[in-house]
Design a protein around this motif. Sequence first.
Motif, PDB file in Angstrom:
ATOM      1  N   THR A 110      -5.879   3.020 -11.621  1.00 33.72           N
ATOM      2  CA  THR A 110      -5.285   3.211 -10.293  1.00 33.72           C
ATOM      3  C   THR A 110      -6.361   3.247  -9.224  1.00 33.72           C
ATOM      4  O   THR A 110      -6.197   2.664  -8.139  1.00 33.72           O
ATOM      5  CB  THR A 110      -4.462   4.505 -10.258  1.00 33.72           C
ATOM      6  N   LEU A 165      -7.565  -2.674  -2.800  1.00 36.53           N
ATOM      7  CA  LEU A 165      -6.713  -2.601  -1.615  1.00 36.53           C
ATOM      8  C   LEU A 165      -7.519  -2.217  -0.373  1.00 36.53           C
ATOM      9  O   LEU A 165      -7.383  -2.824   0.693  1.00 36.53           O
ATOM     10  CB  LEU A 165      -5.596  -1.587  -1.843  1.00 36.53           C
ATOM     11  N   ASP A 199      -6.808   0.774  -5.970  1.00 39.93           N
ATOM     12  CA  ASP A 199      -6.980   1.267  -4.606  1.00 39.93           C
ATOM     13  C   ASP A 199      -8.283   0.753  -3.996  1.00 39.93           C
ATOM     14  O   ASP A 199      -8.348   0.472  -2.790  1.00 39.93           O
ATOM     15  CB  ASP A 199      -6.972   2.800  -4.594  1.00 39.93           C
ATOM     16  N   HIS A 212      -9.008   7.605   2.303  1.00 38.15           N
ATOM     17  CA  HIS A 212      -9.079   7.416   0.854  1.00 38.15           C
ATOM     18  C   HIS A 212     -10.533   7.382   0.382  1.00 38.15           C
ATOM     19  O   HIS A 212     -11.403   6.804   1.028  1.00 38.15           O
ATOM     20  CB  HIS A 212      -8.384   6.105   0.475  1.00 38.15           C
ATOM     21  N   TRP A 259       0.741  -1.261   0.000  1.00 32.12           N
ATOM     22  CA  TRP A 259       0.000   0.000   0.000  1.00 32.12           C
ATOM     23  C   TRP A 259       0.778   1.324   0.000  1.00 32.12           C
ATOM     24  O   TRP A 259       0.173   2.372   0.275  1.00 32.12           O
ATOM     25  CB  TRP A 259      -1.027   0.013   1.115  1.00 32.12           C
ATOM     26  N   ARG A 303      -1.410   8.570  -2.252  1.00 35.81           N
ATOM     27  CA  ARG A 303      -2.583   9.187  -2.875  1.00 35.81           C
ATOM     28  C   ARG A 303      -3.582   9.657  -1.814  1.00 35.81           C
ATOM     29  O   ARG A 303      -4.248  10.686  -1.980  1.00 35.81           O
ATOM     30  CB  ARG A 303      -3.236   8.213  -3.854  1.00 35.81           C
ATOM     31  N   THR A 304      -3.697   8.915  -0.732  1.00 31.11           N
ATOM     32  CA  THR A 304      -4.586   9.322   0.353  1.00 31.11           C
ATOM     33  C   THR A 304      -4.106  10.622   0.977  1.00 31.11           C
ATOM     34  O   THR A 304      -4.889  11.543   1.228  1.00 31.11           O
ATOM     35  CB  THR A 304      -4.651   8.230   1.439  1.00 31.11           C
ATOM     36  N   LEU A 318      -1.038   3.755  -2.447  1.00 30.39           N
ATOM     37  CA  LEU A 318      -2.341   4.136  -1.908  1.00 30.39           C
ATOM     38  C   LEU A 318      -2.190   5.162  -0.797  1.00 30.39           C
ATOM     39  O   LEU A 318      -2.936   6.147  -0.734  1.00 30.39           O
ATOM     40  CB  LEU A 318      -3.069   2.892  -1.393  1.00 30.39           C
TER      41      LEU A 318
END
Length: 330
Positions: free
Chosen positions: A253, A260, A257, A214, A171, A177-178, A174
């Motif tokens: 993507t 995930l 995510d 997220h 992760w 991006r979060t 991820l």
Amino acid sequence: MTPPTLAPAFLDAAGWGGAEILPLAGDASFRRYFRVVHPEQGRGVLMDAPPEHEDSRPFIAIAEHLDAQGLRAPRILHRDLEAGLLLLEDFGDRRVAPVLASSQGDERAIYADAVDTLVKLHEAPLPRGIEPYDETVLKREVDLFVDWYLPALGVEDIDRDGFDAAWKAAWPGLLARTAAHPVLVLRDYHADNLMLLDEGGLGLLDFQDALAGHAAYDLVSLLQDARRDVDPALESEMRDRFIQRSGIEDRATFLADYELMGAQRNVKILGIFTRLWKRDGKSSYLKFQPRMWGLVERNLAHPALAPVADWFDRNVPPALRAAAWQEHAE
């Protein structure tokens, strides 16, 4: 359920003295809910959140934030934090899950409304002081699987280091991006916590644990529901609706995510439902474990979960998955 002993005095102070108090619901926490019926005030909901176990301040803060953003959380009519009592607006009896179970609602339309509500939620600013849904929290939650699930099935030699390494490998992207674009994550956004309102639209429940995380988390909570089956075709349609209405350009993507977040949430729930059984004596949640395994195995099939899937293949054979819970479920 017996109403709390302080309820009559609390209701009297709220101007609801003499109201009838009727059992309504409990949940997986220590909170209990009662419907109160008053000849003049009408109906309300009494939330009993014992202060030694529950802190009602986050619930109040998020409810007021959602209301300020034009989203429908129950309005708080009276509060006594020392007693752990709140008097809330009553959204009625049309909870989405039972409505759909009785075939009295348009499933596609309701889920579209729920997706659009999420988009609106994510467009709103974050509430002040909201804590992040970061790696520390994600890891603490997913550890519930190795802390409760495997021991309950007699597994003593658990490869915890490998478990940690697998998630850590999966992760980083991820998490980045979060951090770049966090949104308010209600963390339990699904059909049992959504109400169909007489005025139209959806009422939101059970949001006191909200964090900044997220955008895929609440979506996967809605579409990979622990308590009811969502047709994969409907899941795909609603996921695409969210992507389009949120203006997400990198679909691949986001889908990675999504899986995930789904894996993290669903593995966590396997642990939570086991803990509810072993620690709290609430074995009724075990009937959901086979569904959870179906969801987890779908999540693990995505290439983004390859390190985690490999750990599960080596450490959790089929005999410890869905079939293991048939003899325990009520």
